[in-house]
Design a protein around this motif. Structure first.
Motif, PDB file in Angstrom:
ATOM      1  N   ASN A   7     -14.041  -0.064  -1.833  1.00  0.00           N
ATOM      2  CA  ASN A   7     -12.854  -0.837  -1.511  1.00  0.00           C
ATOM      3  C   ASN A   7     -13.122  -1.800  -0.359  1.00  0.00           C
ATOM      4  O   ASN A   7     -12.720  -2.970  -0.408  1.00  0.00           O
ATOM      5  N   ILE A   8     -13.813  -1.348   0.666  1.00  0.00           N
ATOM      6  CA  ILE A   8     -14.159  -2.230   1.781  1.00  0.00           C
ATOM      7  C   ILE A   8     -15.098  -3.331   1.317  1.00  0.00           C
ATOM      8  O   ILE A   8     -14.947  -4.499   1.706  1.00  0.00           O
ATOM      9  N   ASN A  25      -6.251 -11.881   5.366  1.00  0.00           N
ATOM     10  CA  ASN A  25      -7.057 -12.019   4.147  1.00  0.00           C
ATOM     11  C   ASN A  25      -7.856 -10.742   3.878  1.00  0.00           C
ATOM     12  O   ASN A  25      -8.058 -10.370   2.720  1.00  0.00           O
ATOM     13  N   LEU A  26      -8.302 -10.066   4.935  1.00  0.00           N
ATOM     14  CA  LEU A  26      -8.983  -8.783   4.758  1.00  0.00           C
ATOM     15  C   LEU A  26      -8.027  -7.757   4.160  1.00  0.00           C
ATOM     16  O   LEU A  26      -8.397  -7.017   3.245  1.00  0.00           O
ATOM     17  N   LEU A  27      -6.794  -7.730   4.652  1.00  0.00           N
ATOM     18  CA  LEU A  27      -5.791  -6.809   4.103  1.00  0.00           C
ATOM     19  C   LEU A  27      -5.492  -7.136   2.644  1.00  0.00           C
ATOM     20  O   LEU A  27      -5.402  -6.231   1.803  1.00  0.00           O
ATOM     21  N   LEU A  28      -5.367  -8.416   2.333  1.00  0.00           N
ATOM     22  CA  LEU A  28      -5.148  -8.822   0.945  1.00  0.00           C
ATOM     23  C   LEU A  28      -6.326  -8.406   0.065  1.00  0.00           C
ATOM     24  O   LEU A  28      -6.141  -7.881  -1.035  1.00  0.00           O
ATOM     25  N   GLY A  29      -7.545  -8.615   0.553  1.00  0.00           N
ATOM     26  CA  GLY A  29      -8.731  -8.191  -0.191  1.00  0.00           C
ATOM     27  C   GLY A  29      -8.777  -6.687  -0.374  1.00  0.00           C
ATOM     28  O   GLY A  29      -9.191  -6.183  -1.421  1.00  0.00           O
ATOM     29  N   VAL A  31      -6.126  -4.685  -0.572  1.00  0.00           N
ATOM     30  CA  VAL A  31      -5.116  -4.356  -1.586  1.00  0.00           C
ATOM     31  C   VAL A  31      -5.629  -4.717  -2.979  1.00  0.00           C
ATOM     32  O   VAL A  31      -5.492  -3.931  -3.929  1.00  0.00           O
ATOM     33  N   LEU A  32      -6.237  -5.888  -3.111  1.00  0.00           N
ATOM     34  CA  LEU A  32      -6.782  -6.289  -4.414  1.00  0.00           C
ATOM     35  C   LEU A  32      -7.916  -5.360  -4.844  1.00  0.00           C
ATOM     36  O   LEU A  32      -8.010  -4.978  -6.019  1.00  0.00           O
ATOM     37  N   PRO A  55      -2.119   5.400   0.110  1.00  0.00           N
ATOM     38  CA  PRO A  55      -0.688   5.306   0.430  1.00  0.00           C
ATOM     39  C   PRO A  55      -0.252   6.325   1.488  1.00  0.00           C
ATOM     40  O   PRO A  55       0.595   6.028   2.334  1.00  0.00           O
ATOM     41  N   ARG A  56      -0.847   7.523   1.453  1.00  0.00           N
ATOM     42  CA  ARG A  56      -0.527   8.524   2.473  1.00  0.00           C
ATOM     43  C   ARG A  56      -0.932   8.031   3.864  1.00  0.00           C
ATOM     44  O   ARG A  56      -0.225   8.263   4.842  1.00  0.00           O
TER      45      ARG A  56
END
Length: 157
Positions: A7-8, A25-29, A31-32, A55-56
């Motif tokens: 994911n990272i 943009n890192l957060l968006l990446g 999530v994607l 999510p937890r």
């Protein structure tokens, strides 16, 4: 753990492809990348476990910041008003955390919130001693700290 690394990596690839190296943009990446992992590898047990933890984690962060805000406001109110409402004391809280890492994280989370301070762990690692600034109701204080511990352990395990 492998799913987190994937994911990272997907988030970093997203940042490189878009050319924008910002936190948003890192957060968006991230999530994607999370969605890509859910759609492509969501049936693997280790990936499924990771997909439940994310999510937890965000729920725990929101919960912890809310508790942090409330305890800051309570301490600030007590400091700024002429009468002090403190009733300090030390409590012994039974631990559900088992490993040294879990106990350390729970103790640090408790110490981060104003009005509470982790003092010591019993030699058998079953009890955490905590100094509490507002010990009006011992059982209510232990219940609220146990909620914090349970939510932290949901993320850690």
């Amino acid at each position: 753990m492998i799913a987190l690394i994937w994911n990272i990596a997907l988030a970093l690839i997203w940042m490189a492809l878009t050319g924008s190296f910002t936190g948003a943009n890192l957060l968006l990446g991230f999530v994607l990348g999370y969605l890509v992992l859910a759609l492509t590898l969501g049936r693997k047990p280790d990936v499924r476990k990771y997909l439940l933890k994310v999510p937890r984690f965000f729920g725990f962060v929101g919960y912890f910041f809310w508790e942090l805000l409330l305890s800051n406001l309570r301490v600030a109110y007590d400091v700024l008003t002429p009468t002090h409402h403190m009733s300090p004391g030390v409590i012994a809280m039974p631990l559900d955390a088992e490993t040294d890492g879990e106990i350390t994280i729970v103790a640090n989370l408790i110490s981060l919130t104003p009005g509470t301070l982790s003092l010591d762990v019993s030699s058998d690692k079953k009890v955490l001693y905590i100094h509490v600034m507002y010990l009006d109701d011992r059982d209510a204080v232990i219940r609220s700290i146990k909620v914090l511990e349970a939510r932290a352990l949901q993320v850690l395990r």
